[in-house]
Write an enzyme that holds these catalytic residues in place. Structure first.
Site: not given
Ligand SMILES: Nc1ncnc2c1ncn2[C@@H]1O[C@H](COP(=O)(O)OS(=O)(=O)O)[C@@H](OP(=O)(O)O)[C@H]1O
Length: 285
Positions: A42-44, A46, A98, A128
């Site tokens: 959920k850090s960006g 993508n 991850h 997120s």
């Protein structure tokens, strides 16, 4: 029904994670040409992947619009993704992970493979993830925000503690083949971010190519791209009625969710856990 986790050496992983991470760590053979995207969920992930793929194609969107993201940059962390990576003949190979640093393939650290690590304000990561894990069948259902908030601070969430993850990967800061990026910096100046990444990858873009990258990495462009927005994740893995990858894409949504008490509790844990990190490194401190 949402699943639980697979616990490996004290860290909770989604049940799709290969159980024998230690064998993968010894056996995986990195190549100098590899380009690896690394992040805590959920850090960006993508966003930076899309950007990197578009820099690679010099702004031509046909690859990102015709091949799903997990085939463009397969997951190192699960058996199917690993197989895809190994079978790729052509260089460069792109892949995503991850994994905390202690599980990373040893050969990568001996290679010239280029690694891009992205992170984000952990408060926004918490929010997120709170929404996203509700839809993902290989992770535990977050339940209430109060409950999930506690789990996050304890590291009882997919891939463990954000503090440990970032703390581990920060050791690589300053290495020639490691680039650290922030979700917030992409937001603040996406043009400068594309230039930084393309310089790191050794790809000089023309002004037209750069403009095309910018056009295709906007929140809306990615939300509309079914190859990037996770709408093609099979129903057995994701309940699409419950959440979407492309949720809000903003900075500071935590402020709409945290109580004052939660905000203070978060700050306290942050200060304790991040005591060794140089001040000013992150804009959210
Ligand atoms: N182009 C663009 N612009 C702005 N924000 C973007 C973009 N692409 C992805 N996102 C946001 O990134 C969040 C998802 O993070 P990850 O890609 O790391 O998720 S995952 O771990 O791979 O599931 C998720 O954040 P939230 O909206 O806060 O949930 C996405 O909306």
């Amino acid at each position: 029904m949402a699943g639980d986790y697979v616990w490996i050496e004290g860290i909770p992983f989604p049940t799709t994670t290969m159980e024998d991470l230690r064998s993968m760590q010894d056996e995986f053979v990195a190549r100098d040409e590899d380009i690896i995207i690394i992040s805590y969920p959920k850090s960006g992930t993508n966003w930076i992947s899309e950007l990197i793929h578009l820099v690679h194609t010099r702004g031509d969107p046909s690859w990102v619009q015709s091949v799903v993201k997990w085939k463009r940059s397969p997951w190192l962390d699960n058996t199917f993704g690993l197989e895809d990576i190994k079978q790729q003949q052509e260089d460069p190979r792109f892949y995503t992970s991850h994994l905390p640093i202690q599980f990373f393939p040893k050969s990568i650290f001996k290679s010239k493979a280029k690694c891009v690590y992205i992170t984000r304000n952990p408060r926004d990561i918490l929010i997120s993830g709170y929404y996203f894990w509700k839809a993902i069948k290989a992770t535990k259902n977050p339940g209430s925000l109060e409950e999930y908030f506690e789990w996050f601070l304890q590291g009882n969430v997919p891939y463990g503690s954000w503090f440990d993850h970032v703390g581990g990967w920060l050791q690589m800061r300053g290495k020639e083949n490691f680039l650290f990026m922030l979700y917030e910096e992409l937001h603040q100046d996406i043009r400068a971010s594309v230039e930084k990444v393309s310089q790191f990858l050794g790809t000089k873009l023309s002004p037209e190519e750069l403009d095309s990258v910018l056009k295709n990495v906007t929140f809306q462009a990615m939300k509309d791209n079914k190859m990037s927005n996770f709408s093609l994740v099979p129903d057995i893995h994701m309940d699409h009625r419950k959440a979407h990858l492309m949720r809000k894409g903003i900075i500071g949504d935590w402020k709409n969710h945290f109580t004052v008490a939660q905000s203070e509790a978060f700050d306290k844990v942050y200060q304790e856990k991040m005591a060794g990190v140089p001040p000013g490194l992150f804009p959210w401190e």
